[in-house]
Design a protein around this motif. Structure first.
Motif: not given
Length: 257
Positions: A98-108, A127-137, A178-185
């Motif tokens: 519901a947050f109406e303003k821009p909300l950006v995630c910086a994945l360190n 994100g950067h080269a070390g920004s792994k993402m997943g669902q390890p539950e 896959l588009g999970l990260l929009h920018h890789l820097v």
């Protein structure tokens, strides 16, 4: 130095951008109930503050954005507390949606489990080269009810099933493809890029921006509601049985060995 919830989630405003930082680097910024409540309050404050044009969410340290649920908290749950826990997530996820303003995630660094889900609910992810993402539950005995829905919305059924059942962490290059990260820097450019993107989004026509985000939320609300109804039932079953707590304890014991 004090060690309070306020210390664990920091906030500052830089040129109209509210920077919110998860700040438990020794625990890979894993969150517990007080941290989630603090983040929810900070988002509500940012939404209401006229001087805040956008929010950037990040983590402290070089290893993790957030490792997800603090298992030391989760291992104490019973069925009733598990249902309450899911309602806490519903409140937080609902506030992000519901947050109406821009909300950006910086994945360190890595974003695991519920942190992966929170990142996916943000508008833009850097994100950067070390920004792994997943669902390890599954590896710690937790059902991925909400994670399955969010990943399916983003990537489709096949990839959602694969990520939930394997519990694997996807490398940054795959996440970007896959588009999970929009920018890789480069690592040192993650936060500056996030601040720049947040500033650019904040300059967009505000009514159109707000109505676009409203439409995104409306189009996915039935699935959101069904998901949380299912999550309450599934987590009550898992935690009433004691299975989730037992696997969490074994997971924590292996980490200490």
């Amino acid at each position: 130095m004090s060690d309070t919830t306020e210390d664990h989630v920091l906030a500052e405003t830089l040129d109209g951008i509210r920077l919110i930082t998860l700040n438990r680097p020794k625990r890979l910024n894993a969150w517990d109930a007080p941290m989630r409540a603090r983040l929810l309050a900070l988002l509500a404050e940012a939404a209401a503050a006229a001087e805040v044009q956008a929010v950037v969410l990040t983590g402290a340290g070089e290893r993790a954005f957030c490792a997800g649920q603090d298992l030391n908290e989760g291992k104490t749950f019973d069925g009733d507390r598990a249902e309450g826990w899911i309602e806490e997530w519903r409140a937080l996820y609902g506030a992000i949606r519901a947050f109406e303003k821009p909300l950006v995630c910086a994945l360190n660094g890595l974003a695991a489990g519920s942190a992966f889900q929170v990142a996916l609910l943000c508008d833009i992810r850097i994100g950067h080269a070390g920004s792994k993402m997943g669902q390890p539950e599954i590896n710690s005995g937790i059902v991925s009810a909400t994670g399955f829905w969010i990943i399916r919305e983003m990537l489709g059924l096949s990839r959602a099933i694969e990520m939930v059942l394997t519990g694997r962490m996807a490398e940054a290059e795959e996440c970007h493809r896959l588009g999970l990260l929009h920018h890789l820097v480069p690592a040192g450019e993650v936060l500056p890029t996030a601040m720049r993107v947040a500033t650019e989004l904040a300059a967009k026509p505000k009514l159109a921006f707000r109505l676009n985000k409203q439409r995104f939320r409306e189009a996915t609300q039935p699935g959101f509601d069904e998901t949380f109804a299912a999550a309450r039932a599934l987590h009550r079953q898992a935690f009433s049985d004691g299975h989730s707590q037992q696997v969490m304890q074994r997971f924590l014991d292996r980490g200490r060995a």
